[in-house]
Write a protein that holds these residues in place. Structure first.
Motif, PDB file in Angstrom:
ATOM      1  N   PHE A 236      27.179  65.971  49.439  1.00  0.00           N
ATOM      2  CA  PHE A 236      28.097  65.711  48.226  1.00  0.00           C
ATOM      3  C   PHE A 236      27.933  67.075  47.442  1.00  0.00           C
ATOM      4  O   PHE A 236      27.246  68.038  47.577  1.00  0.00           O
ATOM      5  CB  PHE A 236      27.355  64.742  47.455  1.00  0.00           C
ATOM      6  N   VAL A 237      28.909  67.206  46.692  1.00  0.00           N
ATOM      7  CA  VAL A 237      28.943  68.339  45.675  1.00  0.00           C
ATOM      8  C   VAL A 237      28.637  67.865  44.166  1.00  0.00           C
ATOM      9  O   VAL A 237      28.811  66.628  44.101  1.00  0.00           O
ATOM     10  CB  VAL A 237      30.534  69.006  45.409  1.00  0.00           C
ATOM     11  N   SER A 238      28.024  68.684  43.515  1.00  0.00           N
ATOM     12  CA  SER A 238      27.342  68.319  42.302  1.00  0.00           C
ATOM     13  C   SER A 238      28.769  68.135  41.188  1.00  0.00           C
ATOM     14  O   SER A 238      29.789  68.749  41.599  1.00  0.00           O
ATOM     15  CB  SER A 238      26.425  69.396  41.700  1.00  0.00           C
ATOM     16  N   ARG A 239      28.669  67.350  40.173  1.00  0.00           N
ATOM     17  CA  ARG A 239      29.556  67.249  39.194  1.00  0.00           C
ATOM     18  C   ARG A 239      30.112  68.753  38.667  1.00  0.00           C
ATOM     19  O   ARG A 239      31.379  69.086  38.385  1.00  0.00           O
ATOM     20  CB  ARG A 239      29.194  66.263  38.074  1.00  0.00           C
ATOM     21  N   GLU A 240      28.988  69.631  38.609  1.00  0.00           N
ATOM     22  CA  GLU A 240      29.148  70.882  37.955  1.00  0.00           C
ATOM     23  C   GLU A 240      30.060  71.716  38.818  1.00  0.00           C
ATOM     24  O   GLU A 240      31.070  72.374  38.507  1.00  0.00           O
ATOM     25  CB  GLU A 240      27.696  71.497  37.686  1.00  0.00           C
ATOM     26  N   GLU A 241      29.959  71.680  40.175  1.00  0.00           N
ATOM     27  CA  GLU A 241      30.625  72.250  41.165  1.00  0.00           C
ATOM     28  C   GLU A 241      31.899  71.819  41.132  1.00  0.00           C
ATOM     29  O   GLU A 241      32.762  72.521  41.227  1.00  0.00           O
ATOM     30  CB  GLU A 241      30.018  72.217  42.532  1.00  0.00           C
TER      31      GLU A 241
ATOM     32  N   SER B 111      37.717  72.620  40.028  1.00  0.00           N
ATOM     33  CA  SER B 111      38.892  72.076  39.364  1.00  0.00           C
ATOM     34  C   SER B 111      39.440  72.960  38.417  1.00  0.00           C
ATOM     35  O   SER B 111      40.831  73.109  38.462  1.00  0.00           O
ATOM     36  CB  SER B 111      38.450  70.483  38.796  1.00  0.00           C
ATOM     37  N   LYS B 112      38.602  73.624  37.654  1.00  0.00           N
ATOM     38  CA  LYS B 112      39.397  74.761  36.719  1.00  0.00           C
ATOM     39  C   LYS B 112      39.830  75.749  37.934  1.00  0.00           C
ATOM     40  O   LYS B 112      40.908  76.403  37.501  1.00  0.00           O
ATOM     41  CB  LYS B 112      38.106  75.253  36.008  1.00  0.00           C
TER      42      LYS B 112
END
Length: 87
Positions: A46-51, A56-57
């Protein structure tokens, strides 16, 4: 990602409902189950929300740059086309 505190809360609820004679077994079961679940979740890549937010940016900036480049190419093509007709 799944909250480890939520997993711990569920495991404690299960062990709390077991008869007193089974408490030691329940404690062992709780820790082993929690460890097994955390190990499996770690393997799932899984990827972290931060990553996710960072990527996305980056994608938004890339799309903006692509739109700029597409506009420039269209402008150059239009200029070349008008120059060709002027000859």
């Amino acid at each position: 990602m799944i909250n480890p505190a939520k997993i711990e809360e569920i495991a404690k609820q299960i062990s709390g409902n077991l008869p007193q004679g089974v408490k030691n077994l329940a404690d062992t079961f709780e820790s082993k189950t929690k460890q097994a679940i955390q190990n499996k979740l770690a393997e799932m890549d899984f990827v972290s929300r931060e990553e996710f937010d960072i990527q996305s940016k980056v994608l938004i900036r890339t799309r903006e740059k692509l739109a700029e480049l597409e506009a420039k190419v269209a402008e150059i093509e239009a200029k070349l086309d008008s120059d060709k007709h002027a000859e």
